[in-house]
Design a protein around this motif. Structure first.
Motif, PDB file in Angstrom:
ATOM      1  N   PHE A   1      12.994 -44.987  23.565  1.00 49.46           N
ATOM      2  CA  PHE A   1      12.723 -45.582  24.790  1.00 49.46           C
ATOM      3  C   PHE A   1      13.451 -46.746  25.229  1.00 49.46           C
ATOM      4  O   PHE A   1      13.817 -47.426  24.274  1.00 49.46           O
ATOM      5  N   ARG A   2      13.792 -47.079  26.521  1.00 49.62           N
ATOM      6  CA  ARG A   2      14.295 -48.439  26.727  1.00 49.62           C
ATOM      7  C   ARG A   2      13.109 -49.701  26.818  1.00 49.62           C
ATOM      8  O   ARG A   2      12.006 -49.158  27.367  1.00 49.62           O
TER       9      ARG A   2
ATOM     10  N   SER B   1      12.085 -44.273  32.943  1.00 52.68           N
ATOM     11  CA  SER B   1      13.087 -43.478  32.312  1.00 52.68           C
ATOM     12  C   SER B   1      12.591 -42.773  31.019  1.00 52.68           C
ATOM     13  O   SER B   1      11.907 -43.553  30.291  1.00 52.68           O
ATOM     14  N   PRO B   2      12.914 -41.386  30.923  1.00 51.55           N
ATOM     15  CA  PRO B   2      12.415 -40.884  29.732  1.00 51.55           C
ATOM     16  C   PRO B   2      13.128 -41.100  28.348  1.00 51.55           C
ATOM     17  O   PRO B   2      14.176 -41.882  28.663  1.00 51.55           O
ATOM     18  N   PRO B   3      12.648 -40.976  27.112  1.00 54.37           N
ATOM     19  CA  PRO B   3      13.216 -41.248  26.013  1.00 54.37           C
ATOM     20  C   PRO B   3      14.362 -40.355  25.963  1.00 54.37           C
ATOM     21  O   PRO B   3      14.786 -39.471  26.157  1.00 54.37           O
ATOM     22  N   PHE B   4      15.606 -41.214  25.222  1.00 58.14           N
ATOM     23  CA  PHE B   4      16.846 -40.537  24.953  1.00 58.14           C
ATOM     24  C   PHE B   4      16.760 -39.901  23.566  1.00 58.14           C
ATOM     25  O   PHE B   4      16.651 -40.616  22.401  1.00 58.14           O
TER      26      PHE B   4
ATOM     27  N   GLN C   1      10.286 -38.546  15.675  1.00 55.64           N
ATOM     28  CA  GLN C   1       9.587 -39.704  16.048  1.00 55.64           C
ATOM     29  C   GLN C   1      10.067 -40.472  17.293  1.00 55.64           C
ATOM     30  O   GLN C   1      11.386 -40.208  17.579  1.00 55.64           O
ATOM     31  N   HIS C   2       9.475 -41.069  17.853  1.00 53.80           N
ATOM     32  CA  HIS C   2       9.911 -42.054  19.180  1.00 53.80           C
ATOM     33  C   HIS C   2       9.987 -43.474  18.671  1.00 53.80           C
ATOM     34  O   HIS C   2       9.006 -44.094  18.076  1.00 53.80           O
ATOM     35  N   PHE C   3      10.867 -44.182  19.349  1.00 51.28           N
ATOM     36  CA  PHE C   3      10.976 -45.386  18.988  1.00 51.28           C
ATOM     37  C   PHE C   3      11.413 -46.202  20.483  1.00 51.28           C
ATOM     38  O   PHE C   3      11.812 -45.425  21.324  1.00 51.28           O
ATOM     39  N   VAL C   4      11.710 -47.519  20.140  1.00 57.26           N
ATOM     40  CA  VAL C   4      12.004 -48.438  21.378  1.00 57.26           C
ATOM     41  C   VAL C   4      13.177 -49.298  21.121  1.00 57.26           C
ATOM     42  O   VAL C   4      13.153 -50.079  19.939  1.00 57.26           O
ATOM     43  N   ALA C   5      14.132 -49.220  22.150  1.00 60.04           N
ATOM     44  CA  ALA C   5      15.388 -49.908  21.697  1.00 60.04           C
ATOM     45  C   ALA C   5      15.494 -51.126  22.345  1.00 60.04           C
ATOM     46  O   ALA C   5      15.058 -51.395  23.717  1.00 60.04           O
TER      47      ALA C   5
ATOM     48  N   LEU D   1       5.602 -41.221  29.779  1.00 54.62           N
ATOM     49  CA  LEU D   1       7.044 -40.427  29.802  1.00 54.62           C
ATOM     50  C   LEU D   1       7.040 -39.177  29.297  1.00 54.62           C
ATOM     51  O   LEU D   1       8.185 -38.815  29.170  1.00 54.62           O
ATOM     52  N   VAL D   2       6.418 -38.935  28.510  1.00 50.70           N
ATOM     53  CA  VAL D   2       6.442 -37.961  27.374  1.00 50.70           C
ATOM     54  C   VAL D   2       5.465 -36.686  27.949  1.00 50.70           C
ATOM     55  O   VAL D   2       4.152 -37.115  28.116  1.00 50.70           O
TER      56      VAL D   2
END
Length: 227
Positions: free
Chosen positions: A142-143, A149-152, A203-207, A222-223
């Motif tokens: 995620f941003r 915005s959806p996750p990249f 897994q999901h992370f945040v940039a 977003l998911v």
């Protein structure tokens, strides 16, 4: 001569608290004692600070039946509970997070041992195993602070060494944060990831750039639920 016998204090209890709707969070242990927490509200405040939830924790639920906990006296030693704010309890398999793969590995190993014991006439010399190609590692990023915005999805090869700086540079190019370059990668609870070995497939992370990581309900908003 009479002596007064004081009532015994409630015993210390250790409970495991999960985050509502977070299927990747393994839970965090809390030691509950009368001296540490005088009221149920004080315990909920500590859970909010420790789990770094975006909203204040005001409800605890049992993970199997969704029964609400109304006081410290209802907490059972070794029990699991789900922390939530004012939202509804999301029904997930909180008790078995991260255990399915382990059980499958043990089962396959047990079958292999049984097969070798049942074939004593076979040679003890085993043919060398062929190395199977490792599937790539896919993470979803995620941003930071972006709930639109959806996750990249980022695919990382397992067999090729990857420098951490190269990973951050790739995320900088792909995500185009408004704050500039991606300087760190964080989990959804805001804790920083320090290396590729801490990344799990799917897994999901945040940039995050130069700013602080914002612990927002990225996953919930977003998911898609069917994913």
């Amino acid at each position: 001569m009479s002596s007064r016998v004081s009532a015994p204090a409630p015993p210390a209890r250790t409970v495991l608290i999960h985050r509502n709707g977070d299927r990747f969070f393994p839970g965090r242990k809390f030691l509950v004692t009368p001296r540490r927490f005088l009221t149920f509200e004080a315990f909920l405040d500590e859970v909010t600070r420790s789990l770094q939830t975006p909203l204040a924790v005001r409800n605890l639920y049992t993970p199997r039946h969704g029964r609400g906990v109304t006081g410290l006296g209802e907490l059972q030693d070794g029990g699991h509970y789900v922390a939530a704010g004012s939202e509804r309890l999301q029904k997930l398999d909180y008790l078995n997070q991260g255990r399915k793969e382990l059980r499958g590995t043990r089962k396959s190993e047990g079958l292999q041992v049984k097969h070798l014991r049942g074939a004593p006439w076979k040679s003890n010399t085993l043919a060398p195993r062929q190395k199977l190609p490792h599937p790539p590692l896919t993470i979803h990023v995620f941003r930071n602070g972006d709930l639109l915005s959806p996750p990249f999805p980022l695919v990382l090869p397992r067999n090729t060494p990857l420098e951490w700086d190269t990973l951050l540079a790739t995320l900088t190019e792909k995500l185009e944060l408004s704050s500039g370059a991606v300087t760190k990668l964080c989990r959804l609870d805001g804790t920083q990831v320090l290396g590729k070995e801490e990344l799990g497939n799917g897994q999901h992370f945040v940039a995050v750039g130069s700013e602080e990581c914002q612990t927002l309900p990225y996953w919930e908003l977003l998911v898609p639920r069917d994913s």
